[in-house]
Design a protein around this motif. Structure first.
Motif, PDB file in Angstrom:
ATOM      1  N   PHE A   1       0.760  -1.262  -0.028  1.00  0.00           N
ATOM      2  CA  PHE A   1      -0.095   0.017  -0.078  1.00  0.00           C
ATOM      3  C   PHE A   1       0.997   1.293  -0.088  1.00  0.00           C
ATOM      4  CE2 PHE A   1       0.452  -1.319   4.503  1.00  0.00           C
ATOM      5  CZ  PHE A   1       0.780  -0.155   5.145  1.00  0.00           C
ATOM      6  N   TYR A   2       0.381   2.489  -0.490  1.00  0.00           N
ATOM      7  CA  TYR A   2       1.261   3.433  -0.598  1.00  0.00           C
ATOM      8  C   TYR A   2       0.249   4.778  -0.014  1.00  0.00           C
ATOM      9  CZ  TYR A   2       2.563   0.572  -4.414  1.00  0.00           C
ATOM     10  OH  TYR A   2       2.984  -0.404  -5.297  1.00  0.00           O
ATOM     11  N   SER A   3       0.947   5.779   0.073  1.00  0.00           N
ATOM     12  CA  SER A   3       0.097   7.130   0.808  1.00  0.00           C
ATOM     13  C   SER A   3       0.823   8.043   0.015  1.00  0.00           C
ATOM     14  CB  SER A   3       0.444   6.977   2.272  1.00  0.00           C
ATOM     15  OG  SER A   3       1.695   7.390   2.451  1.00  0.00           O
ATOM     16  N   GLY A   4       0.044   9.359   0.156  1.00  0.00           N
ATOM     17  CA  GLY A   4       0.527  10.572  -0.840  1.00  0.00           C
ATOM     18  C   GLY A   4      -0.473  11.622  -0.253  1.00  0.00           C
ATOM     19  N   ASN A   5      -0.320  12.995  -0.691  1.00  0.00           N
ATOM     20  CA  ASN A   5      -0.925  14.096  -0.503  1.00  0.00           C
ATOM     21  C   ASN A   5      -1.561  14.578  -1.731  1.00  0.00           C
ATOM     22  OD1 ASN A   5      -0.295  14.567   2.652  1.00  0.00           O
ATOM     23  ND2 ASN A   5       1.549  14.095   1.603  1.00  0.00           N
ATOM     24  N   ALA A   6      -2.511  15.156  -1.732  1.00  0.00           N
ATOM     25  CA  ALA A   6      -3.177  15.905  -2.754  1.00  0.00           C
ATOM     26  C   ALA A   6      -3.971  17.215  -2.262  1.00  0.00           C
ATOM     27  CB  ALA A   6      -4.116  15.039  -3.727  1.00  0.00           C
ATOM     28  N   LYS A   7      -4.596  17.901  -3.246  1.00  0.00           N
ATOM     29  CA  LYS A   7      -5.096  19.232  -2.744  1.00  0.00           C
ATOM     30  C   LYS A   7      -6.561  18.892  -3.261  1.00  0.00           C
ATOM     31  CE  LYS A   7      -5.130  24.190  -3.792  1.00  0.00           C
ATOM     32  NZ  LYS A   7      -4.568  25.241  -4.715  1.00  0.00           N
ATOM     33  N   ILE A   8      -7.383  19.024  -2.282  1.00  0.00           N
ATOM     34  CA  ILE A   8      -9.091  19.004  -2.374  1.00  0.00           C
ATOM     35  C   ILE A   8      -9.664  20.329  -1.561  1.00  0.00           C
ATOM     36  CG2 ILE A   8     -10.976  17.716  -1.899  1.00  0.00           C
ATOM     37  CD1 ILE A   8      -9.379  15.130  -2.028  1.00  0.00           C
ATOM     38  N   ASN A   9     -10.342  20.849  -2.349  1.00  0.00           N
ATOM     39  CA  ASN A   9     -10.973  21.914  -1.750  1.00  0.00           C
ATOM     40  C   ASN A   9      -9.979  23.425  -1.113  1.00  0.00           C
ATOM     41  OD1 ASN A   9     -13.494  21.042  -2.431  1.00  0.00           O
ATOM     42  ND2 ASN A   9     -14.027  20.486  -0.189  1.00  0.00           N
ATOM     43  N   GLY A  10      -9.000  23.144  -1.796  1.00  0.00           N
ATOM     44  CA  GLY A  10      -7.944  24.141  -1.540  1.00  0.00           C
ATOM     45  C   GLY A  10      -6.870  23.690  -0.367  1.00  0.00           C
ATOM     46  N   LYS A  11      -7.370  22.456   0.294  1.00  0.00           N
ATOM     47  CA  LYS A  11      -6.469  21.987   1.401  1.00  0.00           C
ATOM     48  C   LYS A  11      -5.664  20.767   1.292  1.00  0.00           C
ATOM     49  CE  LYS A  11      -9.920  23.979   4.639  1.00  0.00           C
ATOM     50  NZ  LYS A  11     -11.024  23.548   5.779  1.00  0.00           N
ATOM     51  N   ARG A  12      -4.534  20.501   1.985  1.00  0.00           N
ATOM     52  CA  ARG A  12      -3.966  19.381   1.764  1.00  0.00           C
ATOM     53  C   ARG A  12      -4.676  18.118   2.300  1.00  0.00           C
ATOM     54  NH1 ARG A  12       1.785  18.438   5.072  1.00  0.00           N
ATOM     55  NH2 ARG A  12       2.035  16.387   4.498  1.00  0.00           N
ATOM     56  N   ALA A  13      -4.669  17.125   1.247  1.00  0.00           N
ATOM     57  CA  ALA A  13      -5.574  15.916   1.840  1.00  0.00           C
ATOM     58  C   ALA A  13      -4.640  14.811   1.807  1.00  0.00           C
ATOM     59  CB  ALA A  13      -6.836  15.730   0.807  1.00  0.00           C
ATOM     60  N   PHE A  14      -4.524  13.923   2.723  1.00  0.00           N
ATOM     61  CA  PHE A  14      -3.736  12.782   2.738  1.00  0.00           C
ATOM     62  C   PHE A  14      -4.643  11.630   2.369  1.00  0.00           C
ATOM     63  CE2 PHE A  14      -2.858   8.848   5.176  1.00  0.00           C
ATOM     64  CZ  PHE A  14      -1.488   8.583   4.768  1.00  0.00           C
TER      65      PHE A  14
END
Length: 833
Positions: free
Chosen positions: A553-566
């Motif tokens: 399994f992997y993990s990362g960060n993205a941008k959703i609704n202008g906020k950092r999302a794990f």
């Protein structure tokens, strides 16, 4: 009056030295924190002034948000083709591409050199002639089989030029020949491993790509050159000046250091606050003992303001001396902190005006403020008191204290209830504010509480020891204010320590409960460092005897609704079984662009199965993800899971964060087989359910121990306060002690009486503190239920030990006062006025 002040200081040296100890310890904590953080800031400044020196412009990937972690692994790399465009720009010189990532060196003992987790970083870089480091010995690496390591890492790992070293990366460990030793200067314990550029790209990033590109200038200013470079860059890249590059690095460190400084200063001011009780108590007793002396001063013409200034003058002197010694002690504390946290990177301390100023401000102001009310009381002594036999000061009514203390306690309880049951978004704030008000309220009510509690605590001693026990009980009850002020100092420290222990025990119990409920796999294999691993380890684990399946399994960060999302990515069906996922709506089939979210995320954003969410990734691309299911909150999985193909499409170098393993048999032989399969990966750890619980307990215990050590300073100050109170009490009761000896009380009985009095006061403070601490800990646990702190656990055995320690503190605190009382000359004591 100035002469009188100086003579009083000389006449009461021992009493005032004991008072100064409280100032010394508190100021030492404050000055030590400030000196240490100033030293670290200076060393980081020196480091960043060296790193990137001569860089005019830096080209890097744009950050999604201000708080987005650009760790060099998940951010979009810069293609080498950009370098050719940059070289064609007039005014650009010394263009170089930088590659960085995780790389750790294994020493001759088979263990990774340096801290594997939550410690200084372990860098892998490409070696460039104009880079930030110098070659201390040997030569630069050339080709895929060579490496250079920093000299300090080589020393720790007992490696030298010509040796073959195992280097752990995000992938299969490499066996490389050490050809050079790098002088990295002071990197605060970080390790550096250097490869040639092609090898670094292959092992740490991606062939033909860089993490960033830096350049100097042959004439244009930084801003002008930056604007020229920005014109040739793709939309997902940005150009910044070298000055901003260094300022950003310093700013990140400054944020961490400011948090660290504030964190330590909180504990320093707790110690100062406890010391204020001691100082207040001491000056109150000194004023009471010198009633006749102060009345005589009034009788011969001294005004009220002069008497007040005389007592305040003594406080200023105590504060000044205590601050001076505390400043020196703080330098020693800073040196210890530096040696502990920075180890072989430690160097000389940095002294600025700030620690000196704050040491004297804190020490003198706290002492003067604490002595102010006793000084005011001294000024109100009428001259006629000089002719009275009874020199005791009249005690003010407790009615105002009871009313105010009760009001604050009830208001605090109301705020705690509001935080727990009011349904607010952040219940910790009202709970914390309420806890503080309850704390102050109980401290004000302590004189009233002390009467029944001291009677109860003293009763066993009165029955078992007879007359000495009864006298000790009555002495503790004689002045409830004094007893309460002495016990309150101990109460504060133990209340905070108890709250920390209750929170720690609750954290451990909550994690264990979550593991029992949510860990459904047989084993999980996780990296202990920051770099993760790759699928080669998965293949080896899957082939181990007894293993049924192994899924990464992997993990990362993205941008959703202008906020950092794990987010987490992987084979969702395997993950769902591994964490015992409970679906509320929808299913676990994510296809190529699906997403699962938990109930809280769905509720907060008003999403449901079928919702389409625009998600921006570190590579600068945005993709529409469809919600395929909503699941019950799962602490082991987190708030969202995305389809594995989405993660792969937006990540330059995928990093396996863990491997879920299911076995045919969960016996010792299977676990040993899995461990043998990854024996070439020293950064991988195999855990079953019991091991996960053990690791969680260990981490929580380490944190609780750290906080407890910081709070112990306040307990030490409180112990000094008990000594001070008893010593002054013995002096105050000189005539009484002489009379007791005259009517047949032995020295042994007298010493026993003082010891019992000390034990009763100390245990009263401990009982009050532990009771408040349990209440605060339980309230905080309840407030943090939604954050995963679902189980309340009270460490009864640990708290019982604290009560025993408090009793021991009472015994030790009474040694000197009891010894002094026992050595009094009976006739001189009786004749004392």
């Amino acid at each position: 009056m100035a002469k009188v002040t100086l003579r009083n200081l000389a006449a009461h040296k021992i009493r005032l030295v004991l008072t100064a100890v409280a100032v010394i310890l508190g100021v030492a904590f404050v000055s030590g924190t400030l000196i240490f953080t100033d030293t670290m800031n200076k060393q980081f400044d020196d480091l960043f002034n060296r790193v990137g020196k001569g860089v005019a412009v830096d080209v890097r990937a744009k950050k999604l948000t201000d708080d987005f972690e650009d760790d060099g692994l998940s951010a979009q790399p810069v293609p080498a083709s950009v370098m050719e465009r940059i070289r064609a720009i007039p005014g650009v010189k010394d263009v170089q591409g930088n590659v960085s990532g995780y790389a750790a060196v294994v020493g001759k003992n088979g263990k990774i050199v340096g801290t594997e987790q939550d410690g200084p970083p372990q860098f892998g870089v490409n070696w460039t002639a104009s880079g930030d480091y110098d070659m201390k010995e040997g030569r630069a690496p050339a080709g895929p089989a060579e490496v250079a390591i920093d000299a300090k890492t080589a020393e720790k790992g007992k490696l030298k030029i010509g040796d073959t070293a195992k280097v752990v990366i995000q992938g299969p460990p490499q066996q490389l020949k050490v050809v050079g030793l790098i002088d990295t200067g002071n990197l605060m314990g970080a390790t550096v491993t250097a490869f040639d550029t092609a090898t670094a790209q292959r092992l740490l990033l991606k062939p033909g790509f860089y993490n960033d590109i830096q350049m100097g200038t042959s004439g244009p200013g930084e801003t002008e050159l930056r604007d020229s470079v920005a014109k040739v860059l793709p939309a997902n890249l940005e150009a910044i000046t070298g000055t901003k590059l260094r300022e950003d690095a310093k700013s990140d460190v400054a944020t961490i250091m400011n948090f660290f400084r504030t964190f330590l200063l909180v504990f320093a001011f707790i110690s100062i606050f406890v010391g204020a009780f001691i100082i207040f108590n001491t000056f109150s007793m000194l004023v009471a003992q010198r009633t006749r002396e102060l009345a005589l001063l009034r009788a011969i013409g001294a005004g009220r303001s002069q008497v007040t200034r005389a007592v305040i003058g003594e406080a200023i002197a105590v504060g000044f001396i205590g601050s001076s010694i505390g400043l020196v002690a703080g330098a020693g504390l800073a040196l210890m902190l530096q040696g502990f946290m920075m180890q072989d990177s430690a160097s000389g301390l940095v002294f600025t005006a700030s620690p000196v100023i704050w040491s004297y401000v804190v020490g003198i102001v706290v002492t003067v403020v604490s002595a102010y009310f006793p000084a005011r009381r001294a000024a109100k002594i009428p001259p006629v008191a000089a002719m009275r036999d009874d020199v005791a000061l009249p005690q003010r009514s407790l009615r105002i204290r009871i009313a105010l203390g009760s009001t604050l306690t009830l208001l605090g309880a109301a705020l705690i209830a509001l935080g727990l049951f009011g349904g607010g978004s952040n219940p910790v704030v009202p709970v914390g504010a309420g806890a503080l008000l309850v704390f102050i309220g109980v401290a004000m009510l302590a004189p009233v509480i002390s009467v029944p509690v001291v009677r109860l605590l003293g009763a066993p001693f009165a029955r078992l020891m007879g007359m000495p026990g009864r006298l000790a009980q009555q002495n503790a009850l004689r002045n409830p204010r004094r007893t309460a002020a002495t016990a309150a100092a101990l109460m504060i420290g133990l209340a905070l320590i108890t709250a920390v222990n209750v929170m720690g025990a609750s954290m451990s119990a909550s994690v264990e409960s979550q593991v029992d409920k949510q860990f459904g796999a047989d084993y999980v294999v996780e990296p202990t460092g920051a770099g993760g691993t790759d699928t080669s380890a998965v293949t080896k684990i899957a082939a181990a005897p007894g293993v049924d399946s192994a899924s990464p399994f992997y993990s990362g960060n993205a941008k959703i609704n202008g906020k950092r999302a794990f987010y987490v990515a992987g084979d969702v069906k395997v993950l769902a079984e591994g964490v015992r996922l409970k679906m509320v709506t929808g299913g676990t089939d994510l296809g190529q662009d699906g997403m699962l979210i938990d109930e809280d995320t769905a509720k907060d954003n008003k999403w449901a199965v079928g919702s389409t969410i625009a998600t921006a990734f570190p590579d600068g691309k945005t993709q529409q993800l469809r919600v395929m299911g909503v699941y019950e909150k799962n602490q082991m999985l987190g708030p969202r899971v995305i389809a594995q193909p989405v993660y792969m499409a937006h990540t330059a170098k995928p990093a396996v964060d863990g491997i879920v393993v299911n076995a045919k048999n969960t016996d010792a032989a299977t676990k040993q087989a899995i461990e043998r399969s990854v024996q070439d990966y020293p950064n991988l750890k195999v855990s079953d359910q019991a091991a996960l619980k053990k690791d969680a307990r260990k981490q929580v215990d380490q944190f609780v121990t750290f906080l407890t050590i910081l709070l112990v300073m306040s307990v030490i100050i409180a112990a000094v306060g008990v000594i001070n109170t008893l010593a002054l009490s013995v002096i105050e009761r000189t005539r009484e002690i002489g009379l007791l000896r005259a009517i047949g009380v032995s020295r042994r009985q007298l010493r026993r009486m003082i010891r019992v009095e000390s034990i009763v006061i100390a245990v009263f403070g401990a009982a009050l503190g532990i009771g408040i601490g349990i209440t605060f800990g339980a309230a905080l646990q309840s407030a943090l239920k939604d954050q995963g702190l679902t189980v309340l656990s009270i460490p009864v055995v640990t708290l019982a030990v604290y009560v025993a320690v408090a009793a021991i503190i009472g015994v030790l605190a009474a040694l000197w006062p009891a010894w002094r009382a026992g050595r009094m000359d009976v006739l001189k004591a009786i004749s004392t006025e």
